[in-house]
Motif scaffolding. Structure first.
Motif, mmCIF file in Angstrom:
data_model
loop_
_atom_site.group_PDB
_atom_site.id
_atom_site.type_symbol
_atom_site.label_atom_id
_atom_site.label_comp_id
_atom_site.label_asym_id
_atom_site.label_seq_id
_atom_site.Cartn_x
_atom_site.Cartn_y
_atom_site.Cartn_z
ATOM 1 N N LEU A 270 0.810 -1.216 0.000
ATOM 2 C CA LEU A 270 0.000 0.000 0.000
ATOM 3 C C LEU A 270 0.841 1.263 0.000
ATOM 4 N N ASN A 271 0.416 2.232 -0.828
ATOM 5 C CA ASN A 271 0.863 3.607 -0.722
ATOM 6 C C ASN A 271 -0.219 4.391 0.015
ATOM 7 N N PRO A 272 0.124 5.507 0.663
ATOM 8 C CA PRO A 272 -0.908 6.294 1.356
ATOM 9 C C PRO A 272 -2.073 6.654 0.438
ATOM 10 N N GLY A 273 -3.286 6.380 0.905
ATOM 11 C CA GLY A 273 -4.480 6.686 0.122
ATOM 12 C C GLY A 273 -4.934 5.574 -0.792
ATOM 13 N N ASP A 274 -4.142 4.504 -0.919
ATOM 14 C CA ASP A 274 -4.575 3.367 -1.732
ATOM 15 C C ASP A 274 -5.807 2.718 -1.103
ATOM 16 N N GLU B 43 -8.877 4.018 -9.781
ATOM 17 C CA GLU B 43 -7.436 4.077 -10.039
ATOM 18 C C GLU B 43 -6.624 3.947 -8.747
ATOM 19 N N ARG B 44 -7.272 4.078 -7.583
ATOM 20 C CA ARG B 44 -6.571 3.932 -6.313
ATOM 21 C C ARG B 44 -6.717 2.527 -5.719
ATOM 22 N N THR B 45 -7.499 1.666 -6.333
ATOM 23 C CA THR B 45 -7.688 0.309 -5.804
ATOM 24 C C THR B 45 -6.386 -0.479 -5.889
ATOM 25 N N ARG B 46 -5.984 -1.019 -4.753
ATOM 26 C CA ARG B 46 -4.732 -1.759 -4.699
ATOM 27 C C ARG B 46 -4.931 -3.217 -4.310
ATOM 28 N N ALA C 180 -8.778 -8.408 -13.127
ATOM 29 C CA ALA C 180 -7.897 -8.235 -14.288
ATOM 30 C C ALA C 180 -8.397 -7.110 -15.181
ATOM 31 N N GLU C 181 -9.716 -7.040 -15.384
ATOM 32 C CA GLU C 181 -10.297 -5.958 -16.181
ATOM 33 C C GLU C 181 -10.096 -4.609 -15.502
ATOM 34 N N GLY C 182 -10.174 -4.598 -14.163
ATOM 35 C CA GLY C 182 -9.948 -3.364 -13.421
ATOM 36 C C GLY C 182 -8.523 -2.869 -13.583
ATOM 37 N N GLU C 183 -7.569 -3.799 -13.609
ATOM 38 C CA GLU C 183 -6.180 -3.406 -13.837
ATOM 39 C C GLU C 183 -6.012 -2.760 -15.214
ATOM 40 N N LEU D 107 -1.816 -2.103 -10.452
ATOM 41 C CA LEU D 107 -1.831 -3.496 -10.014
ATOM 42 C C LEU D 107 -2.851 -3.670 -8.896
ATOM 43 N N ILE D 108 -3.635 -4.750 -8.970
ATOM 44 C CA ILE D 108 -4.619 -5.063 -7.939
ATOM 45 C C ILE D 108 -4.342 -6.479 -7.439
#
Length: 399
Positions: free
Chosen positions: A124-128, A173-176, A204-207, A213-214
């Motif tokens: 995780l990055n902050p806000g992910d 775009e923030r989903t990790r 995979a579609e979300g990526e 990367l999810i």
């Protein structure tokens, strides 16, 4: 003039403490009631504490480990864990899922809870954002927050399967990561392979859509407590899977805090992820997982066990609830059931249960799904058998 002193603890933590935990509150209330009425007159189904003792193979391996003349067996070990223990876990996972998990991609951790924190710190990055499927194990919120993550709650379907359309709508775009727990706490529901495969396609579609990367973080502590079904294979469903599990439930050693994180060798960046997990394991202060327990599992011939005692309790508990008239999904694993309450206010229902019937059950709203309650059948069999009249009297009071 001096400025006012700050509080003794952080404001965030103070708020979290105020929110509290229904489970712990009920645990304390149960102890109080037992002191007053005696254990036979209190029906405590609130805690998910494994009641089945460790198998004989574990106890023998423990005795052999303690009595061995090996020197230095209590010293520091590599942060990643003992190589023979990681090999034992790899053999078990490959036998179970038919994958290609290698010991170098396994990190031994302080339980599954420690493992989840290791993983989230690493990715995780902050806000992910971390997608959590409700009803859920509420500590996930805190685990994500520990490492700067933002929890995004997505309801499971009415049958507690994954609603993949809702998940797709929640990906940004923030989903990790998304955390999957099956068999689940609090529902006991086991996801099907088809449902997990469909989720893998959505991720995979979300990526592709958002360019990030999810990870599917597969929380698997009840993996061997499965009844009447075949557990799904997470590695086959999605390539970017990180499996987190422990020996707390299947070996009955919850207090020993031994778990692990594993990545299949076919996953992209498997080696880099493992290196990150090792670093996080050390810098979070875990240093290494309990070394004696690692030595014990290494001595065991196999890590595969059958827990028929929980199946027996499941069947008894299901019979009690069905006879009393509750509506619920029969659990296929774990040791929890998540029935509906006869009124919308599940907190009021559970308060009445404890106040009028000395029956301790946990409101579903504490797990993110109101109108339900959770009970654990990891209790003495006699308690389940004696509880039928109490569950029926509670439900009859609303008819």
């Amino acid at each position: 003039m001096t400025s006012p002193a700050k509080g003794a603890i952080s404001e965030k933590l103070a708020g979290q403490l105020e929110k509290g935990s229904w489970i712990r509150k009920l645990f304390d209330e149960g102890k109080r009631l037992i002191d007053i009425y005696g254990a036979d007159e209190v029906y405590d189904f609130s805690l998910g504490n494994p009641i089945v003792e460790p198998p004989e193979a574990f106890l023998k391996a423990l005795a052999d480990t303690v009595n061995s003349g090996e020197l230095g067996k209590h010293q520091y070990i590599p942060n990643q864990g003992l190589p023979p223990a990681r090999q034992k876990v790899a053999d078990y996972l490959n036998g179970r899922y038919g994958g290609s998990v290698k010991p170098e991609h396994i990190v031994m951790t302080v339980g599954a809870g420690g493992g989840l924190n290791v993983v989230l710190k690493s990715i995780l990055n902050p806000g992910d954002e971390v997608i959590l499927l409700t009803p859920y194990f509420v500590e996930y919120d805190y685990y994500a927050d520990n490492h700067g993550g933002v929890a995004v709650h997505v309801p499971l379907a009415d049958d507690f399967s994954v609603d993949t359309e809702r998940v797709a709508g929640a990906i940004t775009e923030r989903t990790r990561a998304i955390i999957i727990n099956t068999p689940g706490n609090p529902t006991g529901t086991l996801l099907t392979q088809d449902n997990l495969n469909e989720l893998g396609k959505v991720l995979a579609e979300g990526e592709k859509k958002h360019g990030g990367l999810i990870y599917m973080v597969y929380d698997d502590p009840y993996s061997q407590l499965v009844y009447d079904a075949v557990p799904p294979n997470p590695f086959a469903a999605y390539g970017r899977t990180i499996l987190v599990s422990s020996f707390s439930k299947d070996l009955g050693i919850a207090g020993e805090r031994l778990g692990y994180v594993a990545v299949d060798a076919s996953a992209d960046d498997a080696q880099l992820l493992a290196q990150a997990f090792v670093f996080s394991n050390r810098t979070l202060g875990f240093v290494n997982a309990p070394v004696m327990m690692q030595r014990v599992i290494t001595r065991m011939e196999t890590l595969a066990v059958e827990q028929q005692e929980y199946r027996k309790r499941r069947d008894l508990m299901v019979g009690v609830l069905q006879e009393a008239g509750y509506e619920f999904t029969v659990p296929q694993g774990g040791f929890f059931i998540f029935p509906k309450t006869p009124i919308a206010d599940d907190v009021e229902f559970c308060l009445k249960a404890v106040q009028e019937h000395r029956l301790l059950i946990v409101p579903g709203s504490g797990f993110g799904r109101g109108g339900h309650f959770r009970l654990s059948y990891s209790v003495p069999i006699k308690q389940i058998e004696r509880s039928g009249k109490v569950f029926k009297a509670l439900l009859d009071s609303y008819r």
